[in-house]
Design an enzyme around this catalytic site. Structure first.
Site, PDB file in Angstrom:
ATOM      1  N   GLU A 120       2.147  -1.171   6.075  1.00 17.65           N
ATOM      2  CA  GLU A 120       2.508  -0.571   4.783  1.00 17.65           C
ATOM      3  C   GLU A 120       3.862  -1.069   4.301  1.00 17.65           C
ATOM      4  O   GLU A 120       4.073  -1.285   3.114  1.00 17.65           O
ATOM      5  CB  GLU A 120       2.605   0.953   4.955  1.00 17.65           C
ATOM      6  N   THR A 168       4.823   1.557  -7.615  1.00 20.47           N
ATOM      7  CA  THR A 168       5.520   2.508  -6.740  1.00 20.47           C
ATOM      8  C   THR A 168       7.027   2.373  -6.940  1.00 20.47           C
ATOM      9  O   THR A 168       7.754   3.367  -6.904  1.00 20.47           O
ATOM     10  CB  THR A 168       5.136   2.241  -5.263  1.00 20.47           C
TER      11      THR A 168
HETATM   12  N1  HSE Z   1       5.444   9.155  -0.854  1.00 13.73           N
HETATM   13  C1  HSE Z   1       5.340   7.894  -1.526  1.00 13.73           C
HETATM   14  C2  HSE Z   1       5.819   8.067  -2.957  1.00 13.73           C
HETATM   15  C3  HSE Z   1       3.896   7.476  -1.535  1.00 13.73           C
HETATM   16  O1  HSE Z   1       5.433   9.043  -3.579  1.00 13.73           O
HETATM   17  O2  HSE Z   1       6.572   7.234  -3.446  1.00 13.73           O
HETATM   18  C4  HSE Z   1       3.709   6.093  -2.097  1.00 13.73           C
HETATM   19  O3  HSE Z   1       4.098   5.114  -1.156  1.00 13.73           O
END
Ligand code: HSE
Length: 293
Positions: A120, A168
């Protein structure tokens, strides 16, 4: 060849930012592996044209490297990338489970989470375990630096995926560096409510426990139609709605399996009225990555 079905996942669940995760019954990636002199990756399925086949840049390839388990890896994507549904985590988890079996490595689920999180890290830049933990363990997971806690659940869910892209990186940029004590208190209350709700498989508690005021409202601005889709889902009987992972997927907790159809239709219609195409999965909390011999 060994075959593994590795589920989509939903991270955060509102109040558990970077900590909570859920395995979804559907959609899922299917990962096939066979021993080879060196690792190669072949991709088909949803959004596969956007995913690198170079093993050094692919989550599954990095997992093969970490496990010292060279293989021909075929991935049929059920989960499109940049969906907020743990697409890269599904492939990483699927490869970890498959290669662990193919090479008889004997790693525990906890160790597989660590290996898949390395995969990841290649795509996200940071080794978050909040998607890979449920993709391996199934059910509801709490992923922290000191390990993973897990409980099975079977809540009915709808996940609606609007046809927009939220990176993201952008979604993390809007997260504030610090929060007020009032917000901490509210978030802890929600997170605890949600965790008890998962242990009891209680959709009402889980729906209430999604609420928080720090991350979700800021990310909602990146998802055109989110407010309307949320309102429509609640009107149609959902107990709670939040952004799935970094978005743009939207997660709704439903009271009953029969009630999902109505919620799914309402969400798609609301996105449509906002000028955004969307599709909805009627799903449930499901199992982690599983081997088919
Ligand atoms: N917890 C992470 C976020 C999940 O919300 O940015 C995505 O990688």
């Amino acid at each position: 060849m060994l075959t593994v079905r590795a589920p989509a996942t939903s991270a955060n669940l509102g109040s558990g930012f970077d900590v909570f995760g859920l395995a979804l019954d559907a959609p899922a990636d299917v990962v096939r592996v066979e021993r080879a002199a060196e690792t190669t990756i072949e991709l088909t399925g949803a959004g596969s044209q956007y995913i690198p086949e170079d093993p050094a840049k692919n989550t599954a390839g990095v997992v093969a490297q970490e496990l010292d388990a060279p293989a021909r890896i075929l991935i049929d994507k059920g989960v499109r990338p940049a969906s907020g549904l743990g697409s890269s985590a599904a492939s990483a988890a699927g490869a970890a489970v498959a290669l662990n079996a193919l090479y008889d490595r004997g790693l525990s689920d906890e160790e597989l989470v660590r290996v898949a999180a390395e995969g990841e890290a290649v795509v996200s830049g940071a080794a978050h375990a909040d998607n890979v933990a449920p993709a391996i363990f199934g059910g509801f997971t709490v992923a922290r630096g000191d390990g993973v806690t897990h409980v099975d659940a079977s809540l009915p869910l709808v996940v609606c995926l609007p046809d927009i892209v939220v990176s993201t990186r952008d979604a993390r940029r809007v997260v504030p560096d610090s929060v007020a004590m009032d917000d901490v208190v509210e978030t802890v209350g929600s997170a605890a409510t949600l965790a008890i709700g998962m242990a009891r498989d209680d959709p009402s508690l889980v729906g209430r426990g999604l609420h928080e005021s720090v991350v979700t409202p800021r990310r909602a601005e990146l998802v055109t139609g989110y407010d309307a889709a949320r309102a429509a889902a609640l009107d149609a009987g959902a107990t709670g709605v939040t952004i799935s992972g970094a978005g743009p997927g939207v997660l709704a907790v439903c009271r009953t399996h029969e009630g999902r159809r109505h919620v799914a239709g309402a969400m798609v219609e609301a996105f449509d009225a906002a000028g955004v195409d969307a599709r909805a999965y009627q799903t449930a909390v499901g199992d982690g990555a599983r081997l088919f011999r």
